[in-house]
Design an enzyme around this catalytic site. Sequence first.
Site, mmCIF file in Angstrom:
data_model
loop_
_atom_site.group_PDB
_atom_site.id
_atom_site.type_symbol
_atom_site.label_atom_id
_atom_site.label_comp_id
_atom_site.label_asym_id
_atom_site.label_seq_id
_atom_site.Cartn_x
_atom_site.Cartn_y
_atom_site.Cartn_z
ATOM 1 N N HIS A 82 0.831 -1.197 0.000
ATOM 2 C CA HIS A 82 0.000 0.000 0.000
ATOM 3 C C HIS A 82 0.864 1.244 0.000
ATOM 4 O O HIS A 82 1.772 1.387 0.830
ATOM 5 C CB HIS A 82 -0.940 0.037 1.198
ATOM 6 C CG HIS A 82 -1.986 1.097 1.021
ATOM 7 N ND1 HIS A 82 -3.186 0.850 0.393
ATOM 8 C CD2 HIS A 82 -1.976 2.416 1.300
ATOM 9 C CE1 HIS A 82 -3.880 1.973 0.320
ATOM 10 N NE2 HIS A 82 -3.167 2.933 0.851
ATOM 11 N N ASP A 161 -15.164 3.637 4.817
ATOM 12 C CA ASP A 161 -14.027 4.289 4.163
ATOM 13 C C ASP A 161 -14.416 4.823 2.791
ATOM 14 O O ASP A 161 -13.966 5.892 2.394
ATOM 15 C CB ASP A 161 -12.839 3.329 4.035
ATOM 16 C CG ASP A 161 -11.673 3.992 3.307
ATOM 17 O OD1 ASP A 161 -11.196 5.031 3.817
ATOM 18 O OD2 ASP A 161 -11.275 3.522 2.238
ATOM 19 N N ARG A 168 -13.427 13.183 1.782
ATOM 20 C CA ARG A 168 -12.122 13.806 2.057
ATOM 21 C C ARG A 168 -11.503 14.339 0.779
ATOM 22 O O ARG A 168 -10.884 15.400 0.761
ATOM 23 C CB ARG A 168 -11.166 12.783 2.695
ATOM 24 C CG ARG A 168 -11.523 12.460 4.139
ATOM 25 C CD ARG A 168 -10.743 11.253 4.622
ATOM 26 N NE ARG A 168 -9.319 11.488 4.637
ATOM 27 C CZ ARG A 168 -8.416 10.541 4.383
ATOM 28 N NH1 ARG A 168 -8.783 9.306 4.093
ATOM 29 N NH2 ARG A 168 -7.134 10.823 4.436
ATOM 30 N N SER A 183 -8.105 5.142 7.259
ATOM 31 C CA SER A 183 -8.574 4.832 5.908
ATOM 32 C C SER A 183 -7.838 3.611 5.352
ATOM 33 O O SER A 183 -8.445 2.642 4.892
ATOM 34 C CB SER A 183 -8.326 6.052 5.008
ATOM 35 O OG SER A 183 -8.396 5.705 3.657
HETATM 36 N N1 URA Z 1 -4.578 6.034 0.762
HETATM 37 C C1 URA Z 1 -5.743 5.658 1.359
HETATM 38 O O1 URA Z 1 -6.267 4.591 1.095
HETATM 39 N N2 URA Z 1 -6.280 6.496 2.238
HETATM 40 C C2 URA Z 1 -5.730 7.675 2.574
HETATM 41 O O2 URA Z 1 -6.276 8.365 3.381
HETATM 42 C C3 URA Z 1 -4.512 8.062 1.949
HETATM 43 C C4 URA Z 1 -3.951 7.212 1.042
#
Ligand code: URA
Length: 434
Positions: A82, A161, A168, A183
Site C-alpha cells: 500500500h 471508508d 475527504r 482509511s
Molecule cells: N490512501 C488511502 O487509502 N487512504 C488515505 O487516506 C490516503 C492514502
Amino acid sequence: MKGIYEILRTKRDGGELTPEEIRWLVAGVVSGEIPEYQTSAFLMASVIRGLSIAETTALTEAMRDSGDSWDLSDLAPVLDKHSTGGVGDKVTLVLAPLVAAAGARVGMMSGRGLGHTGGTLDKLAAIPGFRTDLDLPRVRKALEEVGAALFAQTDTVAPADRTLYALRDVTATVESLSLIVASILSKKLASGTTGIVFDIKTGNGAFLKTIEESRALGRALVDTSRAAGRKASGRITDMSRPLGRAVGNALEAEESIRVLRNEGPDRIREICLVLGADMLAFAEPPLAQGVARARLEEAFTSGEAARTFERLIEFQGGDPRVVEDPGRLPQPRERIPAVSQTAGYVTEIATERMGFLSIDIGCGRRKREDTIDPAAGFLVEKTLGDRVEAGEPLAFLCLGDRPAPRAKMERELAALFTIGDRPPEIADLIREQL
Ligand code: URA
C-alpha cells in the site's frame, strides 16, 4: 450519549471523543443517517484538531467493522503493498504481476484518486475492458489462476471508508495522519491479505511532506497491522518529484508496461525490486533480500513479469494485447512541449501542484461526479538535477478529448520547474526502512 451536534462541537473545541461516540458516528455515516455536511464537518475538525491514538484506533476498528471481512487464510500467504499516495505512482501495476511472476500471491485492493494523487483504479481503467469490480469468489479465482488480483473496494468491504474517502477527496481533508491510518488500515485489515508492505511517500508530492511526519505515519501503519496479526514492513520513499516520466492514467499504464518489459525508467524498476523483495521475504521467510531481488530481476528479464500482466489483464476482462502493443491504450490527441525560459539545472519540481494541474486536464476528479479523460497527462522530460537549455522542453502537456486552455496550461506546467545555476542535492529514492 452525545448527538451529532455535540460530537462536532467537542471535536471542534479540541476535545476527545469516546470509542462509543466514534462507533456511533461511523454507523450513522454508513447508514446515511448522518448527512454529508455533518460528516464533512467532522472530517475538517479532525484534520484541524487531530485525533488521539485512542480515537484513531476506535475509528480504524469502526471503519473496518462497518462491512464484511474477507478470509483468504486458506490461500496464504497473500501479499499486499500500500502506498500512501504520490504523483506518477504506478508501482501497483508493475509490482503485482512482478511478484506473482516470482512465485508469491498478490492481492491488492486499490483506490481511486485522492487529493492531488492519481488513483490506481483509474490507471487500470485506462486499459480497454479492464474491470476492477471483482467480488470475493473472483478474487480467489484470480489468486489461484493468475497469482495476482487488482480490485476495487466492494460495496461491502469497509463501506465507511468509501464514503469518507470520497468526501475527504473533495473537502481538503486528506492531510491527517489519523485519517490516513484509519482509511488505509480499515480496508487492508478487512481485505484478508496476510502480509502488507507499506510504501510511505515523503517530500513535496506526498500528503505528509516531512520525513518526521512520514516516519510517524509509517510506524503507525506497521505497528497497527502487526498488532492485528499481519506481517508488515515499510519503506519511506522519495516523492519530491513524480515517479517516472508519466503522469496521467493511460500514460502511466503504458509506462508500467514498459517497465514490465524491461524498458522503463530505473526509479520505478528499483522501487519495485525493493518492495517486491520485502514481499517475497514475507512469503518465504527467511529469504535473503539479495536472493529475492535476483528472482525478481529474472522475472523482468525472462519476460515472465510482462506475461503475468497479460494473464492478469485477460482474467480481469481487459485487452491483454496492450502489453505487446501499448499503442492500443488511449492516446493523447496532442503533445505540446512546455519549454524552459532559461538554461541551468532543474533544482525543484512542484510535485503536488503538478498533481493538481493533472486533475485540471482530466486525470482526476475535483468533484465526485467528474469524469476522467484517460489519455490526458504529462510526460516529464527533465527531472531533478538534469541540465536544461533555454527553449528545451521540460515536459510535454498531453491533451485528450477535453478542451483545455493550452497556452495557460503550458505556462503553468513549465512554471512547476525551478531552474538554478547548480545541480541540487538529490534525495535517495529509498529513504528509510521501518
Ligand atoms: N490512501 C488511502 O487509502 N487512504 C488515505 O487516506 C490516503 C492514502
